[in-house]
Scaffold this active site. Structure first.
Site, mmCIF file in Angstrom:
data_model
loop_
_atom_site.group_PDB
_atom_site.id
_atom_site.type_symbol
_atom_site.label_atom_id
_atom_site.label_comp_id
_atom_site.label_asym_id
_atom_site.label_seq_id
_atom_site.Cartn_x
_atom_site.Cartn_y
_atom_site.Cartn_z
ATOM 1 N N LYS A 17 70.707 -75.768 -69.383
ATOM 2 C CA LYS A 17 70.999 -75.516 -70.808
ATOM 3 C C LYS A 17 72.394 -76.029 -71.154
ATOM 4 O O LYS A 17 72.602 -76.646 -72.207
ATOM 5 C CB LYS A 17 70.894 -74.019 -71.120
ATOM 6 C CG LYS A 17 69.486 -73.479 -71.077
ATOM 7 C CD LYS A 17 68.671 -73.978 -72.273
ATOM 8 C CE LYS A 17 67.246 -73.530 -72.231
ATOM 9 N NZ LYS A 17 66.402 -74.163 -73.241
ATOM 10 N N TYR A 32 68.721 -72.980 -64.149
ATOM 11 C CA TYR A 32 68.234 -72.896 -65.533
ATOM 12 C C TYR A 32 69.408 -72.907 -66.507
ATOM 13 O O TYR A 32 69.442 -73.696 -67.459
ATOM 14 C CB TYR A 32 67.407 -71.617 -65.713
ATOM 15 C CG TYR A 32 67.168 -71.253 -67.161
ATOM 16 C CD1 TYR A 32 66.335 -72.017 -67.965
ATOM 17 C CD2 TYR A 32 67.796 -70.143 -67.745
ATOM 18 C CE1 TYR A 32 66.125 -71.688 -69.301
ATOM 19 C CE2 TYR A 32 67.593 -69.813 -69.073
ATOM 20 C CZ TYR A 32 66.762 -70.598 -69.853
ATOM 21 O OH TYR A 32 66.575 -70.274 -71.174
ATOM 22 N N SER A 82 71.118 -70.723 -74.711
ATOM 23 C CA SER A 82 70.977 -69.358 -74.209
ATOM 24 C C SER A 82 72.342 -68.760 -73.924
ATOM 25 O O SER A 82 73.268 -69.460 -73.489
ATOM 26 C CB SER A 82 70.162 -69.400 -72.918
ATOM 27 O OG SER A 82 70.238 -68.157 -72.258
HETATM 28 P P1 NAD Z 1 57.931 -70.179 -73.899
HETATM 29 O O1 NAD Z 1 57.719 -70.538 -72.475
HETATM 30 O O2 NAD Z 1 57.063 -69.138 -74.517
HETATM 31 O O3 NAD Z 1 57.866 -71.488 -74.818
HETATM 32 C C1 NAD Z 1 58.226 -72.754 -74.331
HETATM 33 C C2 NAD Z 1 57.145 -73.733 -74.780
HETATM 34 O O4 NAD Z 1 57.474 -75.026 -74.238
HETATM 35 C C3 NAD Z 1 55.763 -73.360 -74.280
HETATM 36 O O5 NAD Z 1 54.831 -73.457 -75.330
HETATM 37 C C4 NAD Z 1 55.485 -74.373 -73.191
HETATM 38 O O6 NAD Z 1 54.109 -74.670 -73.052
HETATM 39 C C5 NAD Z 1 56.282 -75.559 -73.680
HETATM 40 N N1 NAD Z 1 56.644 -76.481 -72.602
HETATM 41 C C6 NAD Z 1 57.132 -76.177 -71.374
HETATM 42 N N2 NAD Z 1 57.314 -77.295 -70.660
HETATM 43 C C7 NAD Z 1 56.941 -78.330 -71.454
HETATM 44 C C8 NAD Z 1 56.884 -79.737 -71.275
HETATM 45 N N3 NAD Z 1 57.256 -80.306 -70.116
HETATM 46 N N4 NAD Z 1 56.449 -80.485 -72.291
HETATM 47 C C9 NAD Z 1 56.043 -79.927 -73.470
HETATM 48 N N5 NAD Z 1 56.075 -78.605 -73.681
HETATM 49 C C10 NAD Z 1 56.514 -77.815 -72.693
HETATM 50 O O7 NAD Z 1 59.478 -69.762 -74.030
HETATM 51 P P2 NAD Z 1 60.257 -69.084 -75.241
HETATM 52 O O8 NAD Z 1 60.647 -67.722 -74.801
HETATM 53 O O9 NAD Z 1 59.541 -69.276 -76.497
HETATM 54 O O10 NAD Z 1 61.576 -69.965 -75.207
HETATM 55 C C11 NAD Z 1 61.738 -71.093 -76.022
HETATM 56 C C12 NAD Z 1 63.059 -71.753 -75.679
HETATM 57 O O11 NAD Z 1 64.112 -70.786 -75.825
HETATM 58 C C13 NAD Z 1 63.149 -72.262 -74.243
HETATM 59 O O12 NAD Z 1 63.858 -73.478 -74.252
HETATM 60 C C14 NAD Z 1 63.962 -71.196 -73.549
HETATM 61 O O13 NAD Z 1 64.671 -71.716 -72.454
HETATM 62 C C15 NAD Z 1 64.892 -70.727 -74.645
HETATM 63 N N6 NAD Z 1 65.386 -69.357 -74.472
HETATM 64 C C16 NAD Z 1 64.489 -68.337 -74.306
HETATM 65 C C17 NAD Z 1 64.970 -67.038 -74.100
HETATM 66 C C18 NAD Z 1 64.025 -65.892 -73.876
HETATM 67 O O14 NAD Z 1 64.436 -64.862 -73.348
HETATM 68 N N7 NAD Z 1 62.756 -65.991 -74.269
HETATM 69 C C19 NAD Z 1 66.363 -66.782 -74.093
HETATM 70 C C20 NAD Z 1 67.233 -67.850 -74.281
HETATM 71 C C21 NAD Z 1 66.732 -69.136 -74.474
HETATM 72 N N1 UFG Z 2 65.326 -55.269 -65.996
HETATM 73 C C1 UFG Z 2 64.847 -54.206 -65.258
HETATM 74 N N2 UFG Z 2 63.556 -54.271 -64.810
HETATM 75 C C2 UFG Z 2 62.733 -55.337 -65.058
HETATM 76 C C3 UFG Z 2 63.238 -56.408 -65.830
HETATM 77 C C4 UFG Z 2 64.545 -56.345 -66.261
HETATM 78 O O1 UFG Z 2 65.560 -53.231 -65.006
HETATM 79 O O2 UFG Z 2 61.579 -55.326 -64.626
HETATM 80 C C5 UFG Z 2 66.708 -55.199 -66.514
HETATM 81 C C6 UFG Z 2 67.608 -56.314 -66.032
HETATM 82 O O3 UFG Z 2 68.214 -55.976 -64.799
HETATM 83 C C7 UFG Z 2 68.601 -56.433 -67.181
HETATM 84 C C8 UFG Z 2 67.763 -56.098 -68.413
HETATM 85 O O4 UFG Z 2 66.637 -55.360 -67.920
HETATM 86 O O5 UFG Z 2 69.608 -55.469 -67.060
HETATM 87 C C9 UFG Z 2 67.252 -57.311 -69.170
HETATM 88 O O6 UFG Z 2 66.603 -58.190 -68.253
HETATM 89 P P1 UFG Z 2 65.693 -59.406 -68.750
HETATM 90 O O7 UFG Z 2 65.105 -60.033 -67.532
HETATM 91 O O8 UFG Z 2 64.783 -58.951 -69.812
HETATM 92 O O9 UFG Z 2 66.738 -60.362 -69.462
HETATM 93 P P2 UFG Z 2 68.030 -61.123 -68.879
HETATM 94 O O10 UFG Z 2 69.198 -60.629 -69.667
HETATM 95 O O11 UFG Z 2 68.118 -61.038 -67.428
HETATM 96 O O12 UFG Z 2 67.708 -62.646 -69.251
HETATM 97 C C10 UFG Z 2 67.176 -63.033 -70.513
HETATM 98 C C11 UFG Z 2 66.348 -64.301 -70.315
HETATM 99 C C12 UFG Z 2 67.260 -65.456 -69.942
HETATM 100 C C13 UFG Z 2 68.340 -65.592 -70.964
HETATM 101 C C14 UFG Z 2 69.104 -64.290 -71.083
HETATM 102 C C15 UFG Z 2 70.184 -64.376 -72.124
HETATM 103 O O13 UFG Z 2 65.394 -64.119 -69.304
HETATM 104 O O14 UFG Z 2 66.500 -66.647 -69.943
HETATM 105 O O15 UFG Z 2 68.197 -63.246 -71.432
HETATM 106 O O16 UFG Z 2 69.649 -64.864 -73.296
HETATM 107 F F1 UFG Z 2 69.168 -66.566 -70.581
#
Ligand code: NAD
Ligand code: UFG
Length: 339
Positions: free
Chosen positions: A152, A148, A124
């Site tokens: 990572k 978190y 991330s």
């Molecule tokens: P998500 O929660 O939709 O998917 C994660 C999946 O992992 C889910 O299906 C969940 O059931 C499964 N899981 C959780 N804990 C588990 C466990 N103990 N054993 C087996 N399965 C488990 O999340 P996502 O948005 O698809 O994210 C996928 C990956 O990308 C994650 O590692 C997350 O940290 C990373 N990531 C997501 C974002 C974002 O904004 N969505 C940004 C950066 C990184």
């Molecule tokens: N925001 C609002 N209102 C809300 C939600 C978000 O104003 O209800 C704003 C936040 O302050 C920020 C922007 O929208 O300025 C984006 O916020 P998000 O929560 O959508 O995303 P973040 O950038 O905070 O974090 C996301 C994921 C993290 C990841 C990161 C970088 O949640 O897990 O992107 O990849 F690490």
């Protein structure tokens, strides 16, 4: 290729799974459905019109992971499974380290036992922390601001050591920026449980009338319009980056961290305006205090993804908003209505 996909039922995992199946890979999904629904997998199966294997298992269960790997004998792993709520990680850090860090240790041991030495990992942009300069390149100092984010970063360090110690190993750590959007079919998409933490699903729930108004977390940031700016990346582009990373892992050894973003950032107000255009609905907003731990602006330097993976984002703001709207309006209760 035979690909084990941990967390394949989740938001990013399900979109990547669809592309893997369409590209004729053999897939095993390993997921405990802690934050996802089996319905997502059923829909991917329908969309791809192809079967794949599913094991309901937990990353914390070393024996179950070992058994799944021994049975399937993957040639590569894409590792999505993990916990991802930044706020919750402050109150439950041990859960985050156990699932994200110890879970990855279990996975690497299970891979080693089957001589599988290729992994693509969901990292991330949060590993960078407060920007020293922007856009972040992959050499930017790493200083994550939450448990978190630190989990990572620890996994990245673990993968670096694993790849260095293991002959022929390849680890690709994709540092995602802000994934948004949904598959063009509107059959799969992001389905957060409870109140969404993230901007796009919150806006989408306001648009369908499930929530009254969006709280804009701060309008006094040093950004174009005072609201936070992020590098939003369409989930279909992000999914495609995983296939490119799999190819790269097959022709390289060692460990690489690679940003996955567009190189362009949008403010909260710009995202709201884009969503209003895509949906034809008004999104009521109220200005709220800044959210703890938020940075003003994030943006990716994307040259490394281009040069190593031959990948670049194709979709812009309009497609991100339109596909989110189409998914949300067709599935206002997410997957729950069909479970
Ligand atoms: P998500 O929660 O939709 O998917 C994660 C999946 O992992 C889910 O299906 C969940 O059931 C499964 N899981 C959780 N804990 C588990 C466990 N103990 N054993 C087996 N399965 C488990 O999340 P996502 O948005 O698809 O994210 C996928 C990956 O990308 C994650 O590692 C997350 O940290 C990373 N990531 C997501 C974002 C974002 O904004 N969505 C940004 C950066 C990184
Ligand atoms: N925001 C609002 N209102 C809300 C939600 C978000 O104003 O209800 C704003 C936040 O302050 C920020 C922007 O929208 O300025 C984006 O916020 P998000 O929560 O959508 O995303 P973040 O950038 O905070 O974090 C996301 C994921 C993290 C990841 C990161 C970088 O949640 O897990 O992107 O990849 F690490």
């Amino acid at each position: 290729m035979r690909v084990l996909v941990t967390g394949g039922a989740g938001y990013i995992g399900s979109h990547t799974l669809l592309q893997l199946l369409r590209a004729a890979h053999e897939v095993l999904v390993y997921d405990n459905f802690a934050n996802s629904s089996p319905e997502a997998l059923a829909r991917v199966q329908q969309l791809a019109n192809r079967d794949f294997e599913v094991v309901t298992g937990d990353m914390r269960d070393a024996n179950a992971l070992h058994a799944a790997c021994a049975e399937f004998r993957p040639e590569a792993v894409i590792h999505f499974a993990g916990l991802k709520a930044v706020g919750v990680s402050h109150t439950q850090p041990l859960d985050y380290y156990t699932t994200n860090l110890a879970g990855t240790l279990n996975l690497l041991r299970a891979m080693d036992a089957q001589d599988c030495a290729r992994i693509v990992f969901s990292s991330s942009a949060t590993v960078y922390g407060e920007p020293v300069y922007l856009p972040y390149d992959e050499e930017h100092p790493l200083n994550p601001l939450s448990p978190y984010g630190r989990s990572k970063l620890m996994v990245e360090m673990l993968l670096r050591d694993w790849a260095a110690a293991r002959r022929g190993a390849s680890a690709v750590m994709l540092r995602y920026f802000n994934p948004v959007g949904a598959d063009a079919s509107a059959r799969i998409g992001e389905d957060p449980q409870g109140i969404p933490d993230n901007l796009m699903p919150y806006i989408a729930q306001v648009a369908v009338g499930q929530r009254a108004a969006l709280s804009v977390y701060g309008d006094d940031y040093p950004t174009r319009d005072g609201t936070g700016e992020r590098d939003y990346i369409h989930v279909a582009d992000l999914a495609r980056a995983h296939l490119a990373a799999l190819d790269f892992a097959a022709r390289s050894t060692g460990c690489e961290a690679i940003n996955v973003g567009t190189g362009t950032s949008y403010s909260v107000r710009e995202m709201v305006a884009g969503f209003e255009r895509a949906s034809g609905r008004q999104i009521p907003c109220r200005i709220a205090p800044r959210r703890a731990g938020d940075v003003a602006r994030m943006c990716a330097k994307v040259d490394k993804a281009q040069s190593l993976l031959g990948w670049e984002a194709r979709e812009g703001l309009e497609a991100m908003c339109r596909s989110t709207w189409e998914w949300q309006s067709a599935n206002p209760q997410g997957y729950r209505a069909t479970e």
